[in-house]
Design a protein around this motif. Structure first.
Motif, mmCIF file in Angstrom:
data_model
loop_
_atom_site.group_PDB
_atom_site.id
_atom_site.type_symbol
_atom_site.label_atom_id
_atom_site.label_comp_id
_atom_site.label_asym_id
_atom_site.label_seq_id
_atom_site.Cartn_x
_atom_site.Cartn_y
_atom_site.Cartn_z
ATOM 1 N N UNK A 8 7.868 2.413 -8.091
ATOM 2 C CA UNK A 8 7.801 2.368 -6.622
ATOM 3 C C UNK A 8 6.361 2.550 -6.146
ATOM 4 N N UNK A 9 5.676 3.532 -6.722
ATOM 5 C CA UNK A 9 4.302 3.869 -6.334
ATOM 6 C C UNK A 9 3.386 2.681 -6.564
ATOM 7 N N UNK A 10 3.491 2.072 -7.748
ATOM 8 C CA UNK A 10 2.628 0.941 -8.102
ATOM 9 C C UNK A 10 2.888 -0.264 -7.195
ATOM 10 N N UNK A 11 4.167 -0.557 -6.927
ATOM 11 C CA UNK A 11 4.510 -1.699 -6.076
ATOM 12 C C UNK A 11 4.034 -1.483 -4.646
ATOM 13 N N UNK A 12 4.253 -0.290 -4.124
ATOM 14 C CA UNK A 12 3.862 0.010 -2.748
ATOM 15 C C UNK A 12 2.340 -0.008 -2.606
ATOM 16 N N UNK A 13 1.650 0.563 -3.590
ATOM 17 C CA UNK A 13 0.187 0.579 -3.576
ATOM 18 C C UNK A 13 -0.366 -0.845 -3.557
ATOM 19 N N UNK A 14 0.197 -1.697 -4.383
ATOM 20 C CA UNK A 14 -0.287 -3.077 -4.501
ATOM 21 C C UNK A 14 -0.127 -3.839 -3.187
ATOM 22 N N UNK A 15 0.955 -3.552 -2.457
ATOM 23 C CA UNK A 15 1.255 -4.284 -1.220
ATOM 24 C C UNK A 15 0.598 -3.677 0.018
ATOM 25 N N UNK A 16 -0.002 -2.500 -0.117
ATOM 26 C CA UNK A 16 -0.513 -1.752 1.028
ATOM 27 C C UNK A 16 -1.989 -2.074 1.287
ATOM 28 N N UNK A 17 -2.262 -2.727 2.418
ATOM 29 C CA UNK A 17 -3.639 -3.084 2.749
ATOM 30 C C UNK A 17 -4.423 -1.903 3.327
ATOM 31 N N UNK A 18 -3.742 -0.803 3.620
ATOM 32 C CA UNK A 18 -4.390 0.387 4.175
ATOM 33 C C UNK A 18 -4.363 1.541 3.170
ATOM 34 N N UNK A 19 -4.327 1.196 1.885
ATOM 35 C CA UNK A 19 -4.178 2.205 0.833
ATOM 36 C C UNK A 19 -5.502 2.863 0.469
ATOM 37 N N UNK A 20 -5.405 4.138 0.105
ATOM 38 C CA UNK A 20 -6.538 4.898 -0.431
ATOM 39 C C UNK A 20 -6.004 5.602 -1.667
ATOM 40 N N UNK A 21 -6.620 5.347 -2.806
ATOM 41 C CA UNK A 21 -6.157 5.890 -4.080
ATOM 42 C C UNK A 21 -6.942 7.162 -4.398
ATOM 43 N N UNK A 22 -6.239 8.276 -4.553
ATOM 44 C CA UNK A 22 -6.875 9.580 -4.734
ATOM 45 C C UNK A 22 -6.416 10.239 -6.033
ATOM 46 N N UNK A 23 -7.390 10.559 -6.873
ATOM 47 C CA UNK A 23 -7.166 11.224 -8.159
ATOM 48 C C UNK A 23 -7.607 12.668 -7.990
ATOM 49 N N UNK A 24 -6.687 13.640 -8.141
ATOM 50 C CA UNK A 24 -7.036 15.045 -7.909
ATOM 51 C C UNK A 24 -7.215 15.834 -9.213
ATOM 52 N N UNK A 25 -7.434 15.130 -10.314
ATOM 53 C CA UNK A 25 -7.638 15.784 -11.607
ATOM 54 C C UNK A 25 -9.071 16.306 -11.752
#
Length: 103
Positions: A8-25
């Motif tokens: 779900x996360x990968x599909x939604x991210x791919x389709x989202x033109x207003x996405x910001x990908x955040x890595x908190x590691x």
């Protein structure tokens, strides 16, 4: 905040033109690989992490991940308290990620 499965996360991210990908590691974890285009903000930096979040655009949709899903869930909850409306936690985290990875 929404907890999304890997698919779900990968599909939604791919389709989202207003996405910001955040890595908190941590930086050490990021050195082992990361999802392309992710911005790293280490959640263990405490108040410095909060200051870094405050500088982000609250109108974006945030796709957040860590190693297993726990810290990213905490980050999403914190972000929601700070006024971020759309945060999506990657259940299972990077350790279960099967998508593209940069070394």
């Amino acid at each position: 905040m929404a907890d999304l499965s890997q698919e779900q996360w990968a599909q939604q991210l791919k389709a989202d033109e207003n996405a910001f990908l955040l890595d908190v590691r941590t930086e050490e974890e990021v050195a082992d690989g990361f999802i392309p285009n992710a911005k790293n903000l280490n959640i263990f930096k405490g108040q410095a992490f909060v200051y870094e979040l405050e500088a982000l655009d609250k109108n974006k949709n945030y796709y957040v991940y860590c190693k297993a899903g726990g810290r990213s869930g905490q980050a999403c909850a914190l972000m929601n308290q700070m006024g971020f409306e759309n945060t999506y936690n990657l259940m299972g985290g990077f350790s279960e990620w099967t998508g593209e990875v940069e070394e």
